[in-house]
Design a protein around this motif. Structure first.
Motif, PDB file in Angstrom:
ATOM      1  N   ASP A 141       0.793  -1.230   0.000  1.00 24.77           N
ATOM      2  CA  ASP A 141       0.000   0.000   0.000  1.00 24.77           C
ATOM      3  C   ASP A 141       0.823   1.277   0.000  1.00 24.77           C
ATOM      4  O   ASP A 141       0.280   2.360   0.220  1.00 24.77           O
ATOM      5  N   PHE A 142       2.127   1.189  -0.260  1.00 17.10           N
ATOM      6  CA  PHE A 142       2.915   2.395  -0.503  1.00 17.10           C
ATOM      7  C   PHE A 142       2.694   2.818  -1.947  1.00 17.10           C
ATOM      8  O   PHE A 142       2.628   1.998  -2.853  1.00 17.10           O
ATOM      9  N   GLN A 143       2.563   4.121  -2.176  1.00 19.72           N
ATOM     10  CA  GLN A 143       2.332   4.601  -3.530  1.00 19.72           C
ATOM     11  C   GLN A 143       3.064   5.905  -3.790  1.00 19.72           C
ATOM     12  O   GLN A 143       3.323   6.693  -2.865  1.00 19.72           O
ATOM     13  N   THR A 144       3.415   6.094  -5.046  1.00 16.28           N
ATOM     14  CA  THR A 144       4.078   7.320  -5.460  1.00 16.28           C
ATOM     15  C   THR A 144       3.582   7.692  -6.855  1.00 16.28           C
ATOM     16  O   THR A 144       3.132   6.818  -7.609  1.00 16.28           O
ATOM     17  N   ALA A 145       3.641   8.965  -7.172  1.00  9.40           N
ATOM     18  CA  ALA A 145       3.091   9.407  -8.460  1.00  9.40           C
ATOM     19  C   ALA A 145       3.837  10.632  -8.962  1.00  9.40           C
ATOM     20  O   ALA A 145       4.390  11.424  -8.183  1.00  9.40           O
ATOM     21  N   LEU A 146       3.848  10.786 -10.278  1.00  9.27           N
ATOM     22  CA  LEU A 146       4.391  11.962 -10.954  1.00  9.27           C
ATOM     23  C   LEU A 146       3.336  12.443 -11.938  1.00  9.27           C
ATOM     24  O   LEU A 146       2.783  11.655 -12.704  1.00  9.27           O
ATOM     25  N   ARG A 164       2.364  22.762 -15.080  1.00  5.65           N
ATOM     26  CA  ARG A 164       2.488  22.316 -13.687  1.00  5.65           C
ATOM     27  C   ARG A 164       3.122  20.933 -13.672  1.00  5.65           C
ATOM     28  O   ARG A 164       2.760  20.064 -14.473  1.00  5.65           O
ATOM     29  N   ILE A 165       4.064  20.729 -12.758  1.00  4.17           N
ATOM     30  CA  ILE A 165       4.678  19.428 -12.567  1.00  4.17           C
ATOM     31  C   ILE A 165       4.645  19.114 -11.079  1.00  4.17           C
ATOM     32  O   ILE A 165       4.970  19.972 -10.251  1.00  4.17           O
ATOM     33  N   GLY A 166       4.213  17.923 -10.739  1.00  5.63           N
ATOM     34  CA  GLY A 166       4.065  17.580  -9.327  1.00  5.63           C
ATOM     35  C   GLY A 166       4.488  16.152  -9.040  1.00  5.63           C
ATOM     36  O   GLY A 166       4.584  15.310  -9.933  1.00  5.63           O
ATOM     37  N   ALA A 167       4.749  15.883  -7.766  1.00  5.94           N
ATOM     38  CA  ALA A 167       5.131  14.545  -7.309  1.00  5.94           C
ATOM     39  C   ALA A 167       4.417  14.257  -5.996  1.00  5.94           C
ATOM     40  O   ALA A 167       4.072  15.181  -5.244  1.00  5.94           O
TER      41      ALA A 167
END
Length: 266
Positions: free
Chosen positions: A156-161, A173-176
């Protein structure tokens, strides 16, 4: 009755089939009725008619979901608006692609028509999402585009760009994001840079309080339950076709129901 006292509203829903489509028709009449949702003063609604047509078809063996929405609203000023929406959706093996075309007529005058392409691709722990918005009328142009790459592990760890660009303002716009799903709530840390706005950083927690449990007690969930509704049903094999579940007829397990174009989880 309205929030300001007096007035009433009448609502009629009708569901049927038309030319192979499922038709949902709603007619609403308002008599001096005021509310935040239906409008106040001269902006209040006097009538509203909505219709939705849905159908699943195959084009060269490709499954396509069709949906047509229309909504006509008349207000106390005499002004009328007509909103038209046509959506086509393709879904198969973790891929979903949709296209929508929306038009608005104000007092029978064509005000605007916009369109949007969106897609979602899921492959194992990866998810790719993107959208392209454009205008057809009063002028033809690209409006905006955005995309996101998301990775979610089994724990259930998650990351996004994510990236976004507005063709009208030339802003981008650029986000993380990094987060963890605790089941009861979703916690995340997000940072983004937007042209003209600079750098931002946000700590966020989201949770949903709902009664959709086996014992009907309220609990928290990290997944939104805004569009959820409880349905209790027993699906069984009616051997003698009498419409009644008899002692020798057992319930079927792991059955999913299709309701309004969507499927239940179990």
């Amino acid at each position: 009755y309205s929030e300001n006292g007096g007035g009433n509203a009448f609502n009629l829903d009708y569901i049927t089939k038309f030319l192979g489509f499922r038709l949902n028709l709603t007619t609403s009449l308002f008599n001096d009725f005021e509310s935040i949702k239906s409008g106040l003063g001269l902006n209040r609604k006097t009538s509203e008619v909505t219709a939705q047509l849905t159908r699943n078809v195959k084009v060269f063996d490709v499954p396509i979901g069709l949906r047509f929405n229309t909504e006509r609203t008349r207000r106390a000023t005499g002004n009328t608006t007509l909103d038209l929406d046509a959506t086509q959706t393709f879904t198969r093996s973790g891929i979903r692609v949709s296209h929508s075309l929306r038009s608005r007529l104000n007092n029978n005058n064509h005000e605007r028509t916009t369109g949007a392409f969106s897609s979602t691709v899921r492959e194992g722990p990866w998810q790719f999402r993107g959208a392209l918005n454009y205008s057809v009328f009063p002028e033809k142009r690209l409006s905006s585009a955005n995309g996101e790459i998301r990775y979610k592990t089994d724990n259930d760890f998650q990351t996004a760009l994510n990236l976004a660009h507005n063709f009208d303002t030339k802003n981008y716009r650029i986000g993380a994001q990094v987060g963890y799903d605790f089941k009861k709530l979703l916690a995340s840390a997000e940072t983004a840079y937007e042209r003209g706005q600079g750098l931002s950083f946000v700590l966020r927690t989201t949770s949903s309080l709902h009664p959709y449990t086996d014992n009907e007690r309220y609990t928290f969930s990290s997944a939104s339950k805004r569009n959820s509704s409880p349905i209790k049903a027993v699906v069984y094999h009616d051997k003698n076709i009498d419409g009644v579940m008899n002692e020798d007829e057992e319930a079927l397990e792991a059955v999913r129901l299709k309701i309004g174009g969507g499927r239940t989880k179990n």
